[in-house]
Design an enzyme around this catalytic site. Structure first.
Site, mmCIF file in Angstrom:
data_model
loop_
_atom_site.group_PDB
_atom_site.id
_atom_site.type_symbol
_atom_site.label_atom_id
_atom_site.label_comp_id
_atom_site.label_asym_id
_atom_site.label_seq_id
_atom_site.Cartn_x
_atom_site.Cartn_y
_atom_site.Cartn_z
ATOM 1 N N LYS A 182 0.212 1.302 6.581
ATOM 2 C CA LYS A 182 1.138 0.869 5.562
ATOM 3 C C LYS A 182 1.677 2.086 4.840
ATOM 4 O O LYS A 182 1.062 3.131 4.949
ATOM 5 C CB LYS A 182 0.473 -0.117 4.612
ATOM 6 N N HIS A 225 -5.706 -2.840 5.247
ATOM 7 C CA HIS A 225 -7.144 -2.515 5.235
ATOM 8 C C HIS A 225 -7.971 -3.527 4.444
ATOM 9 O O HIS A 225 -9.175 -3.591 4.611
ATOM 10 C CB HIS A 225 -7.374 -1.080 4.739
ATOM 11 N N LYS A 243 -12.359 -5.717 4.955
ATOM 12 C CA LYS A 243 -13.453 -5.903 3.993
ATOM 13 C C LYS A 243 -14.253 -7.150 4.352
ATOM 14 O O LYS A 243 -13.683 -8.210 4.597
ATOM 15 C CB LYS A 243 -12.894 -6.053 2.566
ATOM 16 N N GLU A 288 -7.704 -1.912 -10.807
ATOM 17 C CA GLU A 288 -8.286 -0.593 -10.538
ATOM 18 C C GLU A 288 -8.349 0.195 -11.842
ATOM 19 O O GLU A 288 -7.499 0.005 -12.723
ATOM 20 C CB GLU A 288 -7.408 0.169 -9.549
ATOM 21 N N ASP A 302 3.155 -1.638 -3.395
ATOM 22 C CA ASP A 302 1.896 -1.052 -2.936
ATOM 23 C C ASP A 302 0.845 -2.124 -2.630
ATOM 24 O O ASP A 302 0.045 -1.966 -1.725
ATOM 25 C CB ASP A 302 1.378 -0.113 -4.052
ATOM 26 N N HIS A 310 -1.595 -6.684 0.586
ATOM 27 C CA HIS A 310 -2.990 -7.017 0.279
ATOM 28 C C HIS A 310 -3.140 -8.370 -0.429
ATOM 29 O O HIS A 310 -3.919 -9.220 -0.010
ATOM 30 C CB HIS A 310 -3.622 -5.938 -0.604
ATOM 31 N N LYS A 331 -3.115 -0.394 -12.043
ATOM 32 C CA LYS A 331 -3.926 0.823 -12.123
ATOM 33 C C LYS A 331 -4.272 1.055 -13.593
ATOM 34 O O LYS A 331 -3.643 0.491 -14.489
ATOM 35 C CB LYS A 331 -3.133 2.010 -11.588
#
Ligand code: BG6
Length: 481
Positions: A145, A175, A179, A213, A232, A237, A333
């Site tokens: 990505k 990704h 998980k 995060e 992002d 995701h 973030k």
């Protein structure tokens, strides 16, 4: 071959893994440690070879010396290291592909761990010299990505890749799907009669999906300022999590059966309405115990940046099962805690029976799927508080992965690399899923070309407007910490 129908995981077939961007961060931090873990688990064939390709000067020894910094220098690494070689070359140079043609035979995985601008040119070059023809073994391309920056660019990239490779040869990485807890969503839902029976609009009031995060943008300012929290994290995701929560039971565990059900969900997401979305940007402060400078002052961030570091939105999934159930998504973030979770809020039970008791409100059941960092699952139930009165309070039932299993040190890329070698596309995004994700967020990308995000304190729960987005509906966000 599918590992999912076997009693023991099969050893992957022999292949050469060609990594474009071999000296890059992704290869060092994630791919190589994952390959070492696969090797340690006996899942790689003795004939696996790794060919690193990069712009930089270097040789086999130099590449090995770079990579060993990120793994344990023991016998497993030593075995693998002997099979690692380096090829210096410019990704745009025809000579590089001629060399590859002369060197490669049999099964090959081309892993594009490069800047996105190289994805299409590399695949076009591989295609032109015949390196993607599968006459003497499989040829697979792994694409990292970000896959496009909006709907049009993602469609364009898909078109360019599909000229040279079939959909079955393309592995688009997300990704999050590597998980364990994300893979467990399917088991939570379809492996338990209890959950699936109530998994619909009749019993579920709303769903919250959070990826919080504590880190700021760090040294990724240039990439992040051109990207932002929405691109992002959301169409990729968070939408994958949404799809797993919302999908209908697939007919089998086959990759296509599962991917089709997920694609249907993503296609059913009503395009986001800017009035139901909030963007934020962090100011200076302390998050996760670290002092952060304001996003606008971070290295490589434009002075007139309007990039968001936080986004929250309300979405509708227009299917029979989810009619009228809002899905609230947020990610950011520099927030107060690192926490990725899915909260399923069930409807309140009718209060009637307890109307003459001190209970004024029954605590609704919630199920929280803790994706990271404390992987697990918890459920709040209403219980009677001990004592002479019928006083009803919430109680928490909790399952923690770490208490029952040894999770080891895994990067999440082990499963993904292993699946590429086995030819299992379940955990990879199909072209229609990617495009569906972009289609759903495109109205926000368009609207946010103007204006500015609302500022929030680093270390907080996000901008005030995000609270208001929930309060408007008489709801509140689950506490991040
Ligand atoms: C990446 C994003 O895809 O996912 C990062 O580019 C983000 O900005 C990361 O930090 C989060 O992934 P994880 O696995 O650390 O939760």
């Amino acid at each position: 071959m599918s590992k999912r129908t076997k009693a023991t995981p099969p050893v992957a077939p022999p292949a050469t893994i060609v990594i474009f961007g071999a000296m890059g961060d992704l290869t060092q931090r994630l791919l190589m440690p994952a390959l070492v873990n696969l090797q340690a688990g006996g899942l790689l064939s003795g004939k696996t070879a790794i060919l690193g390709v990069g712009h930089g000067e270097g040789d086999d020894a130099a590449l090995r010396a770079e990579l060993v910094k990120f793994v344990e220098d023991g016998p497993v690494w030593q075995t693998l290291a002997k099979r690692i070689t380096y090829l210096q070359g410019d990704f745009g140079d025809a000579g590089l592909y001629a060399t590859l043609t002369a060197q490669l035979e049999g099964n090959v995985v081309f892993y594009l761990a490069t800047a996105p601008a190289f994805f299409a040119p590399i695949v076009e070059s591989l295609g032109k010299v015949g390196l993607l023809e599968e006459s003497h073994g499989f040829r697979r391309v792994v694409v990292e990505k970000p896959f496009g920056t909006d709907l049009a660019s993602a469609q364009d990239l898909n078109r360019r890749l599909l000229v040279h490779a079939a959909e079955e040869q393309i592995y688009r990485i997300d990704h999050f799907l590597g998980k364990e807890t994300v893979q467990n969503i399917i088991v939570t839902r379809f492996g338990n009669a209890l959950t699936e029976a109530v998994w619909n609009s009749r019993y579920i009031d709303h769903v919250q999906i959070t990826a919080a995060e504590t880190v700021g943008v760090g040294t990724r300012g240039a990439f992040y300022d051109a990207t932002g929290a929405l691109r992002d994290m959301v169409p990729n995701h968070l939408f994958q999590l949404l799809a797993l929560v919302c999908m209908e039971p697939p007919n089998s565990m086959d990759a296509e059966a599962q991917r089709s059900e997920k694609a249907k969900v993503i296609a059913a997401v009503r395009p986001a309405d800017p009035h139901d979305a909030v963007r934020g940007r962090y100011k200076g402060g302390t998050a996760g115990g670290t002092k952060l400078v304001a996003y606008k002052k971070a290295p490589d961030v434009a002075k007139d940046s309007r990039t968001e570091t936080y986004v929250a939105m309300k979405l509708a999934v227009e299917t029979w099962r989810w009619h009228g159930v809002p899905f609230y998504l947020r990610t950011g973030k520099a927030l107060g805690a690192r926490n990725t979770e899915i909260v399923i809020h069930f409807r309140e039970a009718p209060l009637r029976l307890f109307r003459d008791t001190p209970t004024e409100e029954l605590p609704p059941n919630t199920m929280v799927l803790h994706i990271q960092p404390n992987e697990g699952l918890s459920l709040t139930m209403a219980v009677k508080k001990p004592g002479p009165l019928v006083d009803i309070v919430p109680a928490n039932l909790h399952f923690a992965y770490a208490e029952q299993f040894d999770l080891g040190h895994r990067t999440g890329y082990e499963t993904l690399l292993y699946d590429v070698l086995l030819g299992d596309q379940t955990l990879f995004q199909r072209a229609d899923q990617i495009e569906g994700g972009w289609r759903a967020v495109q109205p926000l990308l368009d609207a946010w070309k103007k204006g500015q995000p609302q500022e929030y304190e680093a270390g907080s729960a996000g901008p005030k407007d995000a609270e208001a987005l929930m309060a408007r509906d008489g709801r509140a966000w689950h506490t991040i910490a």
